[in-house]
Motif scaffolding. Structure first.
Motif, PDB file in Angstrom:
ATOM      1  N   VAL A  40       0.855  -1.191   0.000  1.00 48.75           N
ATOM      2  CA  VAL A  40       0.000   0.000   0.000  1.00 48.75           C
ATOM      3  C   VAL A  40       0.894   1.245   0.000  1.00 48.75           C
ATOM      4  O   VAL A  40       2.098   1.136   0.186  1.00 48.75           O
ATOM      5  N   SER A  41       0.285   2.410  -0.181  1.00 44.63           N
ATOM      6  CA  SER A  41       1.075   3.641  -0.097  1.00 44.63           C
ATOM      7  C   SER A  41       1.198   4.041   1.367  1.00 44.63           C
ATOM      8  O   SER A  41       0.426   3.592   2.208  1.00 44.63           O
ATOM      9  N   VAL A  42       2.174   4.917   1.643  1.00 44.91           N
ATOM     10  CA  VAL A  42       2.358   5.366   3.025  1.00 44.91           C
ATOM     11  C   VAL A  42       1.084   6.045   3.513  1.00 44.91           C
ATOM     12  O   VAL A  42       0.666   5.886   4.659  1.00 44.91           O
ATOM     13  N   GLY A  43       0.442   6.795   2.608  1.00 43.43           N
ATOM     14  CA  GLY A  43      -0.790   7.497   2.963  1.00 43.43           C
ATOM     15  C   GLY A  43      -1.897   6.537   3.372  1.00 43.43           C
ATOM     16  O   GLY A  43      -2.671   6.823   4.299  1.00 43.43           O
ATOM     17  N   GLN A  44      -1.957   5.391   2.692  1.00 44.53           N
ATOM     18  CA  GLN A  44      -3.030   4.422   2.985  1.00 44.53           C
ATOM     19  C   GLN A  44      -2.787   3.684   4.301  1.00 44.53           C
ATOM     20  O   GLN A  44      -3.727   3.181   4.917  1.00 44.53           O
ATOM     21  N   LEU A  45      -1.528   3.611   4.698  1.00 46.85           N
ATOM     22  CA  LEU A  45      -1.163   2.774   5.847  1.00 46.85           C
ATOM     23  C   LEU A  45      -1.930   3.175   7.111  1.00 46.85           C
ATOM     24  O   LEU A  45      -2.452   2.328   7.839  1.00 46.85           O
ATOM     25  N   GLY A  46      -2.013   4.490   7.366  1.00 45.79           N
ATOM     26  CA  GLY A  46      -2.667   4.987   8.569  1.00 45.79           C
ATOM     27  C   GLY A  46      -4.152   4.681   8.574  1.00 45.79           C
ATOM     28  O   GLY A  46      -4.701   4.190   9.573  1.00 45.79           O
ATOM     29  N   ALA A  47      -4.798   4.959   7.437  1.00 49.47           N
ATOM     30  CA  ALA A  47      -6.243   4.718   7.331  1.00 49.47           C
ATOM     31  C   ALA A  47      -6.541   3.241   7.518  1.00 49.47           C
ATOM     32  O   ALA A  47      -7.513   2.857   8.193  1.00 49.47           O
ATOM     33  N   LEU A  48      -5.674   2.412   6.954  1.00 49.35           N
ATOM     34  CA  LEU A  48      -5.824   0.959   7.050  1.00 49.35           C
ATOM     35  C   LEU A  48      -5.751   0.529   8.517  1.00 49.35           C
ATOM     36  O   LEU A  48      -6.579  -0.251   9.004  1.00 49.35           O
ATOM     37  N   ALA A  49      -4.775   1.082   9.216  1.00 51.73           N
ATOM     38  CA  ALA A  49      -4.563   0.699  10.615  1.00 51.73           C
ATOM     39  C   ALA A  49      -5.764   1.068  11.477  1.00 51.73           C
ATOM     40  O   ALA A  49      -6.125   0.344  12.408  1.00 51.73           O
ATOM     41  N   LEU A  50      -6.396   2.203  11.145  1.00 48.43           N
ATOM     42  CA  LEU A  50      -7.513   2.672  11.964  1.00 48.43           C
ATOM     43  C   LEU A  50      -8.707   1.717  11.914  1.00 48.43           C
ATOM     44  O   LEU A  50      -9.562   1.746  12.791  1.00 48.43           O
ATOM     45  N   THR A  51      -8.759   0.857  10.892  1.00 45.04           N
ATOM     46  CA  THR A  51      -9.897  -0.052  10.775  1.00 45.04           C
ATOM     47  C   THR A  51      -9.637  -1.382  11.481  1.00 45.04           C
ATOM     48  O   THR A  51     -10.482  -2.268  11.475  1.00 45.04           O
ATOM     49  N   SER A  52      -8.472  -1.526  12.108  1.00 43.77           N
ATOM     50  CA  SER A  52      -8.150  -2.800  12.757  1.00 43.77           C
ATOM     51  C   SER A  52      -8.530  -2.772  14.227  1.00 43.77           C
ATOM     52  O   SER A  52      -8.311  -1.772  14.920  1.00 43.77           O
ATOM     53  N   SER A  53      -9.100  -3.873  14.714  1.00 45.63           N
ATOM     54  CA  SER A  53      -9.361  -3.943  16.160  1.00 45.63           C
ATOM     55  C   SER A  53      -8.555  -5.063  16.806  1.00 45.63           C
ATOM     56  O   SER A  53      -8.524  -5.194  18.017  1.00 45.63           O
ATOM     57  N   THR A  54      -7.899  -5.902  15.998  1.00 48.56           N
ATOM     58  CA  THR A  54      -7.093  -6.990  16.563  1.00 48.56           C
ATOM     59  C   THR A  54      -5.679  -6.937  15.989  1.00 48.56           C
ATOM     60  O   THR A  54      -5.286  -7.790  15.188  1.00 48.56           O
ATOM     61  N   PRO A  55      -4.907  -5.899  16.385  1.00 51.76           N
ATOM     62  CA  PRO A  55      -3.565  -5.756  15.793  1.00 51.76           C
ATOM     63  C   PRO A  55      -2.648  -6.926  16.140  1.00 51.76           C
ATOM     64  O   PRO A  55      -2.755  -7.496  17.227  1.00 51.76           O
ATOM     65  N   VAL A  56      -1.761  -7.260  15.215  1.00 52.09           N
ATOM     66  CA  VAL A  56      -0.741  -8.280  15.507  1.00 52.09           C
ATOM     67  C   VAL A  56       0.358  -7.611  16.331  1.00 52.09           C
ATOM     68  O   VAL A  56       0.440  -6.384  16.391  1.00 52.09           O
ATOM     69  N   THR A  57       1.188  -8.438  16.964  1.00 51.24           N
ATOM     70  CA  THR A  57       2.301  -7.878  17.723  1.00 51.24           C
ATOM     71  C   THR A  57       3.570  -7.955  16.895  1.00 51.24           C
ATOM     72  O   THR A  57       3.949  -9.025  16.416  1.00 51.24           O
ATOM     73  N   ILE A  58       4.193  -6.809  16.682  1.00 50.32           N
ATOM     74  CA  ILE A  58       5.498  -6.786  16.013  1.00 50.32           C
ATOM     75  C   ILE A  58       6.523  -6.567  17.120  1.00 50.32           C
ATOM     76  O   ILE A  58       6.562  -5.511  17.741  1.00 50.32           O
ATOM     77  N   SER A  59       7.309  -7.580  17.395  1.00 45.89           N
ATOM     78  CA  SER A  59       8.203  -7.470  18.549  1.00 45.89           C
ATOM     79  C   SER A  59       9.542  -6.833  18.189  1.00 45.89           C
ATOM     80  O   SER A  59      10.213  -6.261  19.026  1.00 45.89           O
ATOM     81  N   SER A  60       9.918  -6.938  16.926  1.00 47.16           N
ATOM     82  CA  SER A  60      11.253  -6.468  16.564  1.00 47.16           C
ATOM     83  C   SER A  60      11.322  -4.957  16.511  1.00 47.16           C
ATOM     84  O   SER A  60      10.394  -4.288  16.073  1.00 47.16           O
ATOM     85  N   THR A  61      12.441  -4.419  16.949  1.00 44.80           N
ATOM     86  CA  THR A  61      12.632  -2.978  16.860  1.00 44.80           C
ATOM     87  C   THR A  61      13.509  -2.633  15.661  1.00 44.80           C
ATOM     88  O   THR A  61      13.841  -1.483  15.458  1.00 44.80           O
ATOM     89  N   CYS A  62      13.872  -3.637  14.906  1.00 45.72           N
ATOM     90  CA  CYS A  62      14.731  -3.393  13.739  1.00 45.72           C
ATOM     91  C   CYS A  62      13.866  -3.355  12.482  1.00 45.72           C
ATOM     92  O   CYS A  62      13.026  -4.228  12.271  1.00 45.72           O
ATOM     93  N   THR A  63      14.084  -2.351  11.629  1.00 54.42           N
ATOM     94  CA  THR A  63      13.269  -2.184  10.427  1.00 54.42           C
ATOM     95  C   THR A  63      13.291  -3.433   9.551  1.00 54.42           C
ATOM     96  O   THR A  63      12.261  -3.909   9.088  1.00 54.42           O
ATOM     97  N   VAL A  64      14.492  -3.949   9.350  1.00 55.15           N
ATOM     98  CA  VAL A  64      14.633  -5.102   8.458  1.00 55.15           C
ATOM     99  C   VAL A  64      13.927  -6.334   9.041  1.00 55.15           C
ATOM    100  O   VAL A  64      13.175  -7.033   8.359  1.00 55.15           O
ATOM    101  N   PHE A  65      14.151  -6.568  10.335  1.00 56.26           N
ATOM    102  CA  PHE A  65      13.527  -7.735  10.953  1.00 56.26           C
ATOM    103  C   PHE A  65      12.019  -7.538  11.106  1.00 56.26           C
ATOM    104  O   PHE A  65      11.250  -8.494  10.994  1.00 56.26           O
ATOM    105  N   ALA A  66      11.590  -6.308  11.365  1.00 59.80           N
ATOM    106  CA  ALA A  66      10.163  -6.046  11.496  1.00 59.80           C
ATOM    107  C   ALA A  66       9.462  -6.332  10.177  1.00 59.80           C
ATOM    108  O   ALA A  66       8.347  -6.834  10.148  1.00 59.80           O
TER     109      ALA A  66
END
Lengths: 263, 417
Positions: free
Chosen positions: A146-172
């Motif tokens: 998706v585009s960066v712009g779409q990412l935020g709107a997409l996230a707002l529609t989620s009620s069961t987010p997954v857990t991203i544990s990594s703090t590294c961009t590549v691993f995340a």
């Protein structure tokens, strides 16, 4: 004699921003462009464009201050000021109640604490890591198709987010990909990614102490999902000024106004 | 660089002294054994037993300053050591594995190893690995961490081990401890410590006669030659030169505008370049927590007991509160306006807790502190532009807090800004 103008230029890693002010600190013009290679050419081009659009003659520019990562090699400026001071100055100008500025730019994020008079009393920046920056969002948007712009709107529609544990961009990114392959929805992965970025940014902010009013600047402030998530996690109202990307350039222009008048 | 760093007249004497030290380790030692020791080891005992000593940490710093350490770190990594391991350890192990690729061909092979964990616990595993590769005996001196204060039980525990250390040296190389020689070595060690302490204290003057690179470079003899006549002579000369600078009002930084405090080990590969970013703004590091770590005098009386207490109480073996207190004291004594903490990827005991210390110090003194991430030797951990930005923003903060009237570099057009 024609009215004088004061220029602030912010040469970041991804974009270049320019703000022109008059003597009363009113905005004459502003602009934003992609930085391209090194940002120097883009900055010169953008300066001319903004000056033309606001009908300011190049000779009427009384003082120019440059900030951002490209500031060192930009020869046409009278002064260079760090982006910490510029973001603080710009945010304070837009909101007198500002005590904390969170700036999330292309390659770094920073938290700045101000006192009542707008002086920087403390700041913290991310270290040698792209997690919690605009680049992180770009990479993750790419992974989700998706585009960066779409990412935020997409996230707002989620009620069961997954857990991203990594703090590294590549691993995340690989973590996000593995969530997708296991059937997680785009929305839930998007929200999980934004939560990860926000917890990182708030960790940084905690180093300086987060006092209201909190102002969010930088390109990432345009992401509504991030703003909502930051407010939720910190239980604090996070205020986004109009045109959050040019706050640093505005601060630089305010310094130009100060220096130009005392010159 | 020349303009921004005022070379001391004693610089060539220091260079000769250190060159002589490293050369002497290679000369025929007429049967004198050689020990590798950690920087916080009670070297006085070894000297009094006629053992020559080499400091792998100092060797690591030299490799770092000569831009040779990263390649040696990579040698150690190729052997399976983690890049997260201390870069002194990796430099030293790299030089053991590939001596032909190391400055001075690495350190000469030791006859015994002495590791004291008062500075960190990495040294234990590092020296075990060295003992393994070099097939030499190792003595580990264990000093309990001081949470509040050194108790009689703790010093008794360390003292017992010092007696065992003497037996260990007797057993492994047949040398005896001479009480007379121990007294002389301890006296000379204290004389060095006194001179070094006075030299550091002279930086209370305005302008400060020395800046961080001066302190870092000139601390070498207090570490590697403490307890020797050569170190005493050198520090007497340095002492008079620094006193002369104070008397004549000569500052290490041409226009001293900001007085700063440094925390943690130097960034050796960037020694002058890094501190010159501060010099450009007229900022001088007038004090630091690192080079003072060797300024502890051995108390009068029973020397072995004094050594036990002195070495158990080193800076890094004490609580965060103690370290914050030391920094607050230095800030007051040296009239400091800001402090810079090197978050040193290599040195975990020094770097962990810096944010807590920073908060305590700022709360009590009201002065700002900057944390800079880097490494003492591994150049891959030094990111120039983010560091430059932080320094500039920090100086702007100092200025806005009422320091000075300009943030523009004092020295213009030097290319490196």
């Amino acid at each position: 004699m024609a009215a004088q103008a004061y220029l602030g230029i912010d040469i970041g890693s991804l974009t270049v921003k320019v703000v022109a002010l008059d003597e009363q600190a009113h905005i004459l013009g502003r602009g934003l462009a992609e930085a391209g290679y090194g940002g120097q050419e883009a900055a010169e081009f953008l300066v001319n464009k903004v000056l033309q659009e606001s009908s300011v003659l190049p000779g009427a520019v009384a003082c120019t201050v440059v900030t951002g990562y490209g500031r060192v090699r930009f020869a046409a400026a009278d002064r260079e000021v760090s982006e910490i001071s510029c973001h603080a100055r710009g945010a304070m100008h837009l909101n007198q109640a500002t005590r904390t500025v969170i700036d999330i730019g292309g390659q770094d994020s920073k938290a700045i604490r101000l006192d009542e008079s707008g002086r920087v009393v403390d700041f913290a920046m991310n270290d040698k890591c792209a997690a919690g920056t605009g680049r992180f969002l770009e990479v993750m948007a790419g992974a989700l198709g998706v585009s960066v712009g779409q990412l935020g709107a997409l996230a707002l529609t989620s009620s069961t987010p997954v857990t991203i544990s990594s703090t590294c961009t590549v691993f995340a990114e690989s973590e996000a990909v593995s969530h997708i392959s296991r059937g997680a929805t785009r929305q839930d992965v998007a929200r999980g990614l934004l939560q990860a970025i926000c917890s990182r940014v708030l960790g940084l902010t905690a180093r300086v102490g987060m006092l209201p009013a909190v102002v969010l600047t930088g390109g990432v402030a345009l992401n509504e999902g991030i703003v909502a998530e930051l407010s939720r996690q910190s239980a604090t109202v996070v205020w986004v000024p109009p045109d959050p990307q040019t706050v640093g350039a505005l601060g630089a222009a305010l310094y130009a106004l100060q220096y130009g008048k005392t010159k | 660089m020349g303009r921004r760093h005022k070379r001391l007249k004693t610089a060539s004497e220091l260079q000769r002294l250190m060159q002589w030290h490293y050369a002497s380790l290679r000369l025929p030692r007429l049967g004198r054994p050689l020990a590798w020791v950690t920087s916080g080891a009670p070297v006085e005992i070894l000297r009094a037993m006629g053992v020559a000593v080499a400091y792998p940490e100092n060797y690591g710093a030299i490799c770092g300053a000569q831009h040779q350490a990263t390649a040696l770190c990579q040698q150690a990594e190729a052997e399976g050591y983690s890049p997260d391991l201390c870069s002194y350890a990796r430099t030293s192990l790299g030089a053991i594995f590939q001596p032909h690729a190391a400055p001075m061909g690495g350190l000469p092979k030791p006859d015994l190893l002495l590791a004291c964990n008062n500075i960190c616990s990495t040294v234990v595993k590092w020296y075990e690995a060295a003992a393994d590769s070099l097939h030499v005996p190792l003595f580990v001196l264990d000093t309990p961490f001081i949470h509040r204060e050194l108790t009689p039980q703790m010093s008794a525990y360390v003292l017992t081990q010092l007696d065992e250390l003497v037996e260990f040296v007797e057993r492994s190389c047949g040398r005896r401890l001479s009480a007379e020689r121990l007294r002389r070595v301890a006296r000379q060690a204290n004389e060095t410590v006194r001179l070094w302490g006075e030299i550091r204290a002279m930086c209370r003057a305005r302008p400060s006669p020395l800046n961080a690179p001066d302190l870092f470079v000139n601390m070498a003899p207090i570490v590697v030659l403490r307890g020797t006549g050569g170190a005493v002579r050198f520090y007497r000369h340095l002492h008079s030169e620094v006193a002369e600078r104070v008397r004549d009002g000569v500052g290490a930084v041409s226009e001293e505008k900001y007085r700063l405090l440094w925390d943690n080990i130097a960034i050796w590969p960037q020694l002058y370049r890094f501190y010159n970013y501060f010099v450009n703004y007229g900022a001088c590091f007038v004090a630091d927590t690192y080079t003072g770590a060797w300024s502890m005098e051995i108390p009068q009386g029973d020397i072995m007991k004094g050594l036990a207490e002195t070495y158990a109480s080193v800076y890094l073996n004490q609580s965060l509160e103690y370290r914050a207190r030391r920094m607050i004291d230095l800030i007051k004594e040296y009239d400091v306006q800001g402090f810079v903490m090197h978050s040193n990827r290599s040195c975990k005991p020094y770097s962990l807790g810096q944010y807590a210390i920073r908060r305590m110090v700022t709360q009590e003194t009201g002065i700002p502190g900057l944390v800079v991430e880097s490494d003492m030797c591994d150049e891959r951990a030094f990111a120039l532009e983010p560091i430059r930005t932080r320094i500039q923003a920090f100086v702007e903060t100092l200025e806005s807090m009422g320091g000075s009237h300009t943030t523009q570099p004092v020295v213009e057009g030097t290319g490196v800004r």
